[in-house]
Design a protein around this motif. Structure first.
Motif, short mmCIF file in Angstrom:
data_model
loop_
_atom_site.label_atom_id
_atom_site.label_comp_id
_atom_site.label_asym_id
_atom_site.label_seq_id
_atom_site.Cartn_x
_atom_site.Cartn_y
_atom_site.Cartn_z
N ALA A 1 -8.45 13.21 -6.50
CA ALA A 1 -8.59 13.86 -5.20
C ALA A 1 -7.34 14.66 -4.85
CB ALA A 1 -8.86 12.82 -4.11
N MET A 2 -6.16 14.12 -5.16
CA MET A 2 -4.91 14.86 -4.94
C MET A 2 -4.88 16.13 -5.78
SD MET A 2 -1.63 12.39 -4.37
CE MET A 2 -1.72 11.51 -5.90
N MET A 3 -5.32 16.04 -7.02
CA MET A 3 -5.36 17.22 -7.88
C MET A 3 -6.27 18.28 -7.28
SD MET A 3 -5.60 15.67 -11.72
CE MET A 3 -4.51 14.35 -12.21
N GLY A 4 -7.40 17.84 -6.74
CA GLY A 4 -8.31 18.78 -6.10
C GLY A 4 -7.70 19.43 -4.87
N GLU A 5 -6.98 18.66 -4.08
CA GLU A 5 -6.36 19.18 -2.86
C GLU A 5 -5.32 20.25 -3.16
OE1 GLU A 5 -4.75 15.78 -0.85
OE2 GLU A 5 -6.74 14.87 -0.59
N VAL A 6 -4.55 20.06 -4.21
CA VAL A 6 -3.48 21.02 -4.53
C VAL A 6 -3.89 21.98 -5.65
CG1 VAL A 6 -1.65 19.49 -3.72
CG2 VAL A 6 -2.29 19.45 -6.13
N ASP A 7 -5.12 21.88 -6.11
CA ASP A 7 -5.65 22.74 -7.16
C ASP A 7 -4.74 22.74 -8.40
OD1 ASP A 7 -7.45 24.47 -8.38
OD2 ASP A 7 -6.48 26.27 -7.58
N ALA A 8 -4.47 21.53 -8.89
CA ALA A 8 -3.61 21.37 -10.07
C ALA A 8 -4.25 20.38 -11.02
CB ALA A 8 -2.23 20.86 -9.64
N GLY A 9 -3.94 20.51 -12.30
CA GLY A 9 -4.48 19.62 -13.30
C GLY A 9 -3.56 18.48 -13.68
N ALA A 10 -2.42 18.38 -12.98
CA ALA A 10 -1.47 17.31 -13.28
C ALA A 10 -0.68 16.96 -12.03
CB ALA A 10 -0.51 17.75 -14.38
N ILE A 11 -0.37 15.67 -11.92
CA ILE A 11 0.41 15.15 -10.79
C ILE A 11 1.50 14.24 -11.37
CG2 ILE A 11 0.35 13.71 -8.71
CD1 ILE A 11 -1.28 16.10 -8.17
N PRO A 12 2.75 14.43 -10.96
CA PRO A 12 3.78 13.48 -11.39
C PRO A 12 3.51 12.09 -10.82
CG PRO A 12 4.77 15.45 -10.42
CD PRO A 12 3.30 15.50 -10.13
N VAL A 13 3.94 11.08 -11.54
CA VAL A 13 3.80 9.69 -11.09
C VAL A 13 5.21 9.16 -10.85
CG1 VAL A 13 2.92 7.39 -11.63
CG2 VAL A 13 1.70 9.43 -12.47
N GLY A 14 5.42 8.64 -9.64
CA GLY A 14 6.74 8.15 -9.29
C GLY A 14 6.69 6.74 -8.75
N GLU A 15 7.81 6.04 -8.95
CA GLU A 15 7.94 4.68 -8.45
C GLU A 15 9.42 4.43 -8.15
OE1 GLU A 15 5.87 0.61 -9.72
OE2 GLU A 15 7.13 1.43 -11.31
N ASN A 16 9.69 3.90 -6.97
CA ASN A 16 11.07 3.63 -6.56
C ASN A 16 11.95 4.87 -6.71
OD1 ASN A 16 10.44 0.91 -6.00
ND2 ASN A 16 10.75 0.39 -8.15
N ASP A 17 11.42 6.00 -6.26
CA ASP A 17 12.16 7.26 -6.25
C ASP A 17 12.50 7.78 -7.65
OD1 ASP A 17 13.19 9.42 -4.83
OD2 ASP A 17 15.21 8.57 -4.79
#
Length: 143
Positions: A25-41
């Motif tokens: 859903a986030m990919m759809g919102e920003v029209d991107a095929g990839a999202i970085p994954v983060g944890e504890n900054d």
């Protein structure tokens, strides 16, 4: 020109415990095929539409599957103070279309894509795309 001058700064970040449904859903919102994954900054991975399709859907995993189960943990990245020419060559060499951008403290500050490079540096983007398109990369379909 430095990466910091071309990168996208407003980056959506998924957490390893988010569902792949939420990541998609986030990919759809920003029209991107990839999202970085983060944890504890910290950057801990990347989740792509291909990861979701191949590592989750094709394996029969449900939409509630956690991002951490299907993300790519071997994250390639660049630094915000690197020259665009060097980053474009690196993107071609490792056959990726986008890279997370970190500051020297290794904090995520943006993302740079082949499209960002194409806007200002068509020659470097063209060379990178040519290398990215070579058969035999990480996600090759040949034996």
């Amino acid at each position: 020109m430095l990466v910091s001058e071309l990168m996208t700064r407003d980056v959506r970040i998924a957490a390893p415990n988010d569902t792949i449904e939420h990541a998609a859903a986030m990919m759809g919102e920003v029209d991107a095929g990839a999202i970085p994954v983060g944890e504890n900054d910290r950057l801990v991975g990347m989740i792509t539409d291909r990861d979701i399709a191949v590592r989750a859907v094709a394996q029969g995993k449900p939409p509630q599957t956690r991002v951490g189960e299907v993300m790519s943990a071997d994250v390639k990245y660049c630094f915000e103070d690197e020259a665009i020419e060097d980053v474009a060559a690196n993107m071609g060499g490792i056959q990726v279309r986008r890279l997370p951008v970190l500051n020297r403290g290794k904090r995520l500050v943006g993302i740079v894509s082949l499209g960002d490079l194409a806007v200002e540096h068509a020659a470097q983007a063209s060379a990178a795309l040519s290398n990215i398109s070579e058969p035999g990369g990480q996600h090759t379909q040949t034996g």
